[in-house]
Design a protein around this motif. Structure first.
Motif, PDB file in Angstrom:
ATOM      1  N   ASP A  98      74.448  30.773 -28.913  1.00  0.00           N
ATOM      2  CA  ASP A  98      75.043  31.613 -29.975  1.00  0.00           C
ATOM      3  C   ASP A  98      74.290  31.536 -31.300  1.00  0.00           C
ATOM      4  N   LEU A  99      72.980  31.643 -31.214  1.00  0.00           N
ATOM      5  CA  LEU A  99      72.180  31.746 -32.446  1.00  0.00           C
ATOM      6  C   LEU A  99      72.561  33.043 -33.150  1.00  0.00           C
ATOM      7  N   CYS A 100      72.918  32.961 -34.412  1.00  0.00           N
ATOM      8  CA  CYS A 100      73.223  34.199 -35.133  1.00  0.00           C
ATOM      9  C   CYS A 100      73.081  34.022 -36.635  1.00  0.00           C
ATOM     10  N   VAL A 101      72.725  35.134 -37.264  1.00  0.00           N
ATOM     11  CA  VAL A 101      72.529  35.191 -38.717  1.00  0.00           C
ATOM     12  C   VAL A 101      73.305  36.407 -39.215  1.00  0.00           C
ATOM     13  N   ARG A 102      74.023  36.211 -40.292  1.00  0.00           N
ATOM     14  CA  ARG A 102      74.826  37.292 -40.881  1.00  0.00           C
ATOM     15  C   ARG A 102      73.967  38.540 -41.075  1.00  0.00           C
ATOM     16  N   VAL A 162      71.530  39.306 -44.076  1.00  0.00           N
ATOM     17  CA  VAL A 162      70.379  38.448 -44.408  1.00  0.00           C
ATOM     18  C   VAL A 162      69.436  38.249 -43.216  1.00  0.00           C
ATOM     19  N   ARG A 163      69.472  39.192 -42.285  1.00  0.00           N
ATOM     20  CA  ARG A 163      68.543  39.100 -41.150  1.00  0.00           C
ATOM     21  C   ARG A 163      67.133  39.498 -41.570  1.00  0.00           C
ATOM     22  N   ARG A 164      66.175  39.179 -40.737  1.00  0.00           N
ATOM     23  CA  ARG A 164      64.747  39.498 -40.903  1.00  0.00           C
ATOM     24  C   ARG A 164      64.151  38.813 -42.135  1.00  0.00           C
ATOM     25  N   ARG A 165      64.717  37.671 -42.499  1.00  0.00           N
ATOM     26  CA  ARG A 165      64.132  36.858 -43.579  1.00  0.00           C
ATOM     27  C   ARG A 165      63.604  35.538 -43.031  1.00  0.00           C
ATOM     28  N   GLY A 166      63.612  35.400 -41.717  1.00  0.00           N
ATOM     29  CA  GLY A 166      63.043  34.184 -41.117  1.00  0.00           C
ATOM     30  C   GLY A 166      64.054  33.093 -40.800  1.00  0.00           C
ATOM     31  N   TYR A 167      65.353  33.319 -41.076  1.00  0.00           N
ATOM     32  CA  TYR A 167      66.329  32.252 -40.818  1.00  0.00           C
ATOM     33  C   TYR A 167      66.437  31.952 -39.318  1.00  0.00           C
ATOM     34  N   GLY A 168      66.406  33.017 -38.495  1.00  0.00           N
ATOM     35  CA  GLY A 168      66.485  32.803 -37.041  1.00  0.00           C
ATOM     36  C   GLY A 168      65.350  31.902 -36.575  1.00  0.00           C
ATOM     37  N   THR A 169      64.157  32.150 -37.100  1.00  0.00           N
ATOM     38  CA  THR A 169      62.983  31.344 -36.754  1.00  0.00           C
ATOM     39  C   THR A 169      63.166  29.899 -37.220  1.00  0.00           C
ATOM     40  N   VAL A 170      63.696  29.720 -38.422  1.00  0.00           N
ATOM     41  CA  VAL A 170      63.919  28.355 -38.928  1.00  0.00           C
ATOM     42  C   VAL A 170      64.916  27.620 -38.024  1.00  0.00           C
ATOM     43  N   ASP A 198      69.341  38.507 -23.917  1.00  0.00           N
ATOM     44  CA  ASP A 198      69.009  39.856 -23.434  1.00  0.00           C
ATOM     45  C   ASP A 198      67.708  40.350 -24.038  1.00  0.00           C
ATOM     46  N   ARG A 199      67.438  39.922 -25.281  1.00  0.00           N
ATOM     47  CA  ARG A 199      66.187  40.335 -25.937  1.00  0.00           C
ATOM     48  C   ARG A 199      65.275  39.123 -26.076  1.00  0.00           C
ATOM     49  N   SER A 200      63.984  39.357 -26.052  1.00  0.00           N
ATOM     50  CA  SER A 200      63.077  38.215 -25.968  1.00  0.00           C
ATOM     51  C   SER A 200      62.192  37.998 -27.209  1.00  0.00           C
ATOM     52  N   GLU A 201      62.065  39.000 -28.102  1.00  0.00           N
ATOM     53  CA  GLU A 201      60.996  38.945 -29.126  1.00  0.00           C
ATOM     54  C   GLU A 201      60.965  37.626 -29.905  1.00  0.00           C
ATOM     55  N   LEU A 202      62.122  37.283 -30.471  1.00  0.00           N
ATOM     56  CA  LEU A 202      62.179  36.096 -31.331  1.00  0.00           C
ATOM     57  C   LEU A 202      61.742  34.851 -30.556  1.00  0.00           C
ATOM     58  N   TYR A 203      62.152  34.770 -29.300  1.00  0.00           N
ATOM     59  CA  TYR A 203      61.901  33.567 -28.509  1.00  0.00           C
ATOM     60  C   TYR A 203      60.449  33.492 -28.056  1.00  0.00           C
ATOM     61  N   LEU A 204      59.906  34.616 -27.627  1.00  0.00           N
ATOM     62  CA  LEU A 204      58.502  34.607 -27.195  1.00  0.00           C
ATOM     63  C   LEU A 204      57.601  34.226 -28.367  1.00  0.00           C
ATOM     64  N   ARG A 205      57.982  34.695 -29.571  1.00  0.00           N
ATOM     65  CA  ARG A 205      57.196  34.391 -30.768  1.00  0.00           C
ATOM     66  C   ARG A 205      57.289  32.913 -31.169  1.00  0.00           C
ATOM     67  N   ASN A 206      58.277  32.233 -30.632  1.00  0.00           N
ATOM     68  CA  ASN A 206      58.487  30.834 -31.019  1.00  0.00           C
ATOM     69  C   ASN A 206      58.263  29.859 -29.863  1.00  0.00           C
TER      70      ASN A 206
HETATM   71  C1  LIG Z   1      68.732  37.226 -33.390  1.00  0.00           C
HETATM   72  C2  LIG Z   1      68.963  36.862 -34.850  1.00  0.00           C
HETATM   73  C3  LIG Z   1      69.623  35.484 -34.895  1.00  0.00           C
HETATM   74  C4  LIG Z   1      67.618  36.789 -35.576  1.00  0.00           C
HETATM   75  O1  LIG Z   1      67.845  36.284 -36.881  1.00  0.00           O
HETATM   76  P1  LIG Z   1      66.835  36.603 -38.082  1.00  0.00           P
HETATM   77  O2  LIG Z   1      67.178  35.691 -39.183  1.00  0.00           O
HETATM   78  O3  LIG Z   1      66.815  38.044 -38.338  1.00  0.00           O
HETATM   79  O4  LIG Z   1      65.440  36.147 -37.392  1.00  0.00           O
HETATM   80  P2  LIG Z   1      63.979  36.212 -38.010  1.00  0.00           P
HETATM   81  O5  LIG Z   1      64.006  36.827 -39.364  1.00  0.00           O
HETATM   82  O6  LIG Z   1      63.375  34.864 -37.876  1.00  0.00           O
HETATM   83  O7  LIG Z   1      63.234  37.166 -36.978  1.00  0.00           O
HETATM   84  C5  LIG Z   1      63.593  38.531 -36.887  1.00  0.00           C
HETATM   85  C6  LIG Z   1      63.024  39.070 -35.590  1.00  0.00           C
HETATM   86  O8  LIG Z   1      63.790  38.619 -34.481  1.00  0.00           O
HETATM   87  C7  LIG Z   1      63.710  39.604 -33.440  1.00  0.00           C
HETATM   88  N1  LIG Z   1      65.080  39.867 -32.989  1.00  0.00           N
HETATM   89  C8  LIG Z   1      66.039  40.587 -33.601  1.00  0.00           C
HETATM   90  N2  LIG Z   1      67.171  40.547 -32.883  1.00  0.00           N
HETATM   91  C9  LIG Z   1      66.902  39.811 -31.796  1.00  0.00           C
HETATM   92  C10 LIG Z   1      67.674  39.409 -30.679  1.00  0.00           C
HETATM   93  N3  LIG Z   1      68.973  39.750 -30.524  1.00  0.00           N
HETATM   94  N4  LIG Z   1      67.103  38.628 -29.740  1.00  0.00           N
HETATM   95  C11 LIG Z   1      65.806  38.256 -29.857  1.00  0.00           C
HETATM   96  N5  LIG Z   1      65.008  38.606 -30.897  1.00  0.00           N
HETATM   97  C12 LIG Z   1      65.571  39.374 -31.867  1.00  0.00           C
HETATM   98  C13 LIG Z   1      63.039  40.828 -33.999  1.00  0.00           C
HETATM   99  O9  LIG Z   1      61.698  40.807 -33.523  1.00  0.00           O
HETATM  100  C14 LIG Z   1      63.102  40.582 -35.492  1.00  0.00           C
HETATM  101  O10 LIG Z   1      61.996  41.112 -36.180  1.00  0.00           O
HETATM  102  P3  LIG Z   1      61.850  42.693 -36.421  1.00  0.00           P
HETATM  103  O11 LIG Z   1      63.250  43.227 -36.655  1.00  0.00           O
HETATM  104  O12 LIG Z   1      60.982  42.779 -37.596  1.00  0.00           O
HETATM  105  O13 LIG Z   1      61.230  43.199 -35.162  1.00  0.00           O
HETATM  106  C15 LIG Z   1      69.849  37.925 -35.562  1.00  0.00           C
HETATM  107  O14 LIG Z   1      69.245  39.184 -35.387  1.00  0.00           O
HETATM  108  C16 LIG Z   1      71.280  37.998 -35.050  1.00  0.00           C
HETATM  109  O15 LIG Z   1      72.132  37.231 -35.474  1.00  0.00           O
HETATM  110  N6  LIG Z   1      71.570  38.946 -34.132  1.00  0.00           N
HETATM  111  C17 LIG Z   1      72.920  39.136 -33.619  1.00  0.00           C
HETATM  112  C18 LIG Z   1      73.325  38.004 -32.709  1.00  0.00           C
HETATM  113  C19 LIG Z   1      72.383  37.852 -31.524  1.00  0.00           C
HETATM  114  O16 LIG Z   1      72.077  38.807 -30.812  1.00  0.00           O
HETATM  115  N7  LIG Z   1      71.925  36.596 -31.310  1.00  0.00           N
HETATM  116  C20 LIG Z   1      71.016  36.262 -30.226  1.00  0.00           C
HETATM  117  C21 LIG Z   1      71.800  35.700 -29.103  1.00  0.00           C
HETATM  118  S1  LIG Z   1      70.723  35.283 -27.752  1.00  0.00           S
END
Ligand SMILES: CC(C)(COP(=O)(O)OP(=O)(O)OC[C@H]1O[C@@H](n2cnc3c(N)ncnc32)[C@H](O)[C@@H]1OP(=O)(O)O)[C@@H](O)C(=O)NCCC(=O)NCCS
Length: 186
Positions: free
Chosen positions: A87-91, A94-102, A124-132
């Motif tokens: 359950d990784l999630c960011v409000r 404030v998404r796309r600021r790198g918090y998910g990566t941190v 279901d989506r892979s981008e963030l994970y493949l990049r990390n």
């Molecule tokens: C996934 C999530 C945590 C990323 O948080 P973030 O702070 O925006 O992450 P970062 O800024 O480090 O990276 C953003 C990149 O993550 C990728 N991304 C976005 N949503 C994603 C998702 N659901 N799964 C995988 N990668 C995702 C995209 O490539 C995005 O960059 P882009 O929009 O420029 O293409 C956030 O989008 C979120 O909370 N989504 C809703 C909940 C969710 O789907 N969580 C994942 C459960 S597996």
């Protein structure tokens, strides 16, 4: 315990699940509702309570979270020590600021400290994970304890290829063979 401090004053705290205050539980519930609408039914876990959470705050405002489960699973002939990422999630504001990566860096540090061999997650989506540094496990034949509406109803086997991702923490390759989660699917 405070782990990370950002230049803007935001911080990530590590909290044992049993030590969450009711106020924090409520903030997590609202965050999960925002990020995963119509999924959690007012709870802060989907199927089972996780072990630890990492919480991202700006002042008192909860901006994001990730939970982890520490366990062993079986892969083919091997028993592997893993940290499951849940359950990784960011409000949304404030998404796309790198918090998910941190968050992914923070859980990787935690996993190494606990000598977990791999990080594991389902997505279901892979981008963030493949990049990390995660890779899709292929093939991913998985067996797990099925839980629905908080009732166990048996073991399920399924092909999770494309949704199961893992990251090696000590340069060990993912073992070959089918995967027994030894518990529920986080
Ligand atoms: C996934 C999530 C945590 C990323 O948080 P973030 O702070 O925006 O992450 P970062 O800024 O480090 O990276 C953003 C990149 O993550 C990728 N991304 C976005 N949503 C994603 C998702 N659901 N799964 C995988 N990668 C995702 C995209 O490539 C995005 O960059 P882009 O929009 O420029 O293409 C956030 O989008 C979120 O909370 N989504 C809703 C909940 C969710 O789907 N969580 C994942 C459960 S597996």
């Amino acid at each position: 315990m405070e782990l990370t401090q950002f230049s803007g004053g935001q911080r990530i705290e590590r909290v044992l699940e049993g030590e969450l205050s009711e106020a924090r539980e409520r903030s997590i519930m609202l965050l999960l509702e925002d990020c995963f609408p119509d999924t959690f039914s007012g709870r802060i876990y989907f199927q089972q309570i996780p072990h630890v959470r990492f919480l991202l705050f700006d002042g008192d405002l909860l901006l994001g979270q990730v939970a982890v489960d520490f366990r062993v699973i079986r892969v083919g002939k091997e028993v592997v020590r893993i940290l499951g990422v849940i359950d990784l999630c960011v409000r949304s504001e404030v998404r796309r600021r790198g918090y998910g990566t941190v968050f992914l860096h923070v859980v990787a540090e935690q996993a190494r400290a606990w000598r977990a061999q791999h990080l594991v997650l389902f997505a279901d989506r892979s981008e963030l994970y493949l990049r990390n540094g995660y890779a899709a496990i292929n093939p991913a034949e998985v067996k797990w304890l099925a839980i629905e509406e908080r009732q166990s109803y048996g073991l399920i086997e399924g092909d999770m290829t494309g949704t199961l991702f893992a990251k090696s923490l000590f340069f060990e390759p993912w073992p070959e063979g089918s995967i027994d989660m030894l518990g529920y699917l986080f």
